[in-house]
Design a protein around this motif. Structure first.
Motif, mmCIF file in Angstrom:
data_model
loop_
_atom_site.group_PDB
_atom_site.id
_atom_site.type_symbol
_atom_site.label_atom_id
_atom_site.label_comp_id
_atom_site.label_asym_id
_atom_site.label_seq_id
_atom_site.Cartn_x
_atom_site.Cartn_y
_atom_site.Cartn_z
ATOM 1 N N ALA A 24 0.854 -1.191 0.000
ATOM 2 C CA ALA A 24 0.000 0.000 0.000
ATOM 3 C C ALA A 24 0.885 1.235 0.000
ATOM 4 N N ILE A 25 0.813 2.019 -1.072
ATOM 5 C CA ILE A 25 1.588 3.252 -1.193
ATOM 6 C C ILE A 25 0.676 4.395 -0.775
ATOM 7 N N VAL A 26 1.048 5.036 0.331
ATOM 8 C CA VAL A 26 0.190 6.023 0.988
ATOM 9 C C VAL A 26 0.918 7.363 1.033
ATOM 10 N N ASN A 27 0.178 8.446 0.847
ATOM 11 C CA ASN A 27 0.743 9.788 0.961
ATOM 12 C C ASN A 27 1.368 9.965 2.337
ATOM 13 N N LYS A 67 -8.375 5.917 6.059
ATOM 14 C CA LYS A 67 -7.339 6.799 6.585
ATOM 15 C C LYS A 67 -6.502 7.499 5.515
ATOM 16 N N SER A 68 -6.718 7.167 4.245
ATOM 17 C CA SER A 68 -5.973 7.793 3.138
ATOM 18 C C SER A 68 -6.891 8.736 2.397
ATOM 19 N N HIS A 69 -6.613 10.017 2.485
ATOM 20 C CA HIS A 69 -7.518 11.019 1.938
ATOM 21 C C HIS A 69 -6.934 11.692 0.701
ATOM 22 N N LYS A 70 -7.792 11.861 -0.308
ATOM 23 C CA LYS A 70 -7.391 12.628 -1.491
ATOM 24 C C LYS A 70 -7.538 14.103 -1.179
ATOM 25 N N ARG A 71 -6.650 14.889 -1.741
ATOM 26 C CA ARG A 71 -6.699 16.336 -1.562
ATOM 27 C C ARG A 71 -6.183 16.993 -2.839
ATOM 28 N N LYS A 72 -6.493 18.261 -2.998
ATOM 29 C CA LYS A 72 -6.023 19.027 -4.160
ATOM 30 C C LYS A 72 -4.759 19.780 -3.783
ATOM 31 N N GLN A 73 -3.868 19.909 -4.754
ATOM 32 C CA GLN A 73 -2.610 20.633 -4.537
ATOM 33 C C GLN A 73 -2.278 21.367 -5.824
ATOM 34 N N TYR A 74 -1.707 22.533 -5.699
ATOM 35 C CA TYR A 74 -1.285 23.305 -6.871
ATOM 36 C C TYR A 74 0.211 23.110 -7.079
ATOM 37 N N SER A 84 -1.586 7.995 10.457
ATOM 38 C CA SER A 84 -2.942 7.555 10.801
ATOM 39 C C SER A 84 -3.222 6.149 10.267
ATOM 40 N N VAL A 85 -2.689 5.812 9.086
ATOM 41 C CA VAL A 85 -2.833 4.453 8.554
ATOM 42 C C VAL A 85 -2.105 3.470 9.461
ATOM 43 N N SER A 86 -0.888 3.806 9.843
ATOM 44 C CA SER A 86 -0.089 2.930 10.696
ATOM 45 C C SER A 86 -0.774 2.675 12.036
ATOM 46 N N ALA A 100 -4.482 6.217 -1.860
ATOM 47 C CA ALA A 100 -3.518 5.122 -1.765
ATOM 48 C C ALA A 100 -3.547 4.312 -3.051
ATOM 49 N N THR A 101 -2.404 3.755 -3.372
ATOM 50 C CA THR A 101 -2.304 2.783 -4.459
ATOM 51 C C THR A 101 -1.965 1.454 -3.809
ATOM 52 N N VAL A 102 -2.777 0.433 -4.072
ATOM 53 C CA VAL A 102 -2.639 -0.831 -3.357
ATOM 54 C C VAL A 102 -2.496 -1.988 -4.347
ATOM 55 N N PHE A 103 -1.537 -2.868 -4.055
ATOM 56 C CA PHE A 103 -1.339 -4.100 -4.814
ATOM 57 C C PHE A 103 -1.501 -5.263 -3.844
ATOM 58 N N VAL A 104 -2.217 -6.293 -4.258
ATOM 59 C CA VAL A 104 -2.390 -7.486 -3.431
ATOM 60 C C VAL A 104 -1.866 -8.673 -4.224
ATOM 61 N N THR A 105 -0.921 -9.405 -3.633
ATOM 62 C CA THR A 105 -0.320 -10.552 -4.316
ATOM 63 C C THR A 105 -0.397 -11.788 -3.432
#
Length: 107
Positions: free
Chosen positions: A6-9, A63-70, A15-17, A94-99
């Protein structure tokens, strides 16, 4: 067994941890950097039973929130000089891969 990447900002990492730990999941955290904005991320490695994958994903989603950024736009190519102007982009989430995991041991 499944291995979840899980790739998290970086802003959401703590908060994810905490949420994963509170629910009894063990995760390895790796510092990582995104290619587009070169921003700091955290990559979580979580190994769990198949039937618990959805619970882990629900925690990450909550716990992973999208937000806008300039960010500054890339300079224009061509004749003359142009100032860059800010462009709004969506960051976070978040970008998540499950293997599948063939074998898992804690030694």
């Amino acid at each position: 067994m499944k291995l979840i990447f899980a790739i998290v900002n970086g802003d959401d990492s703590q908060s994810v941890s905490k949420a994963l730990t509170k629910k009894g999941f063990f995760a390895t955290k790796l510092a990582s950097t995104g290619g587009f904005l070169s921003a700091g991320n955290t990559t979580f490695l979580i190994c769990t039973e198949d039937f618990l994958v959805d619970e882990v994903l629900d925690i990450i989603k909550a716990k992973s929130h999208k937000r806008k950024q300039y960010v500054p736009s890339a300079p224009s190519l061509g004749i003359g000089s142009y100032d860059s102007f800010p462009v709004e982009v969506s960051v976070g989430g978040a970008t998540v891969f499950v293997t599948d995991v063939e074998r898992f041991e804690k030694v």
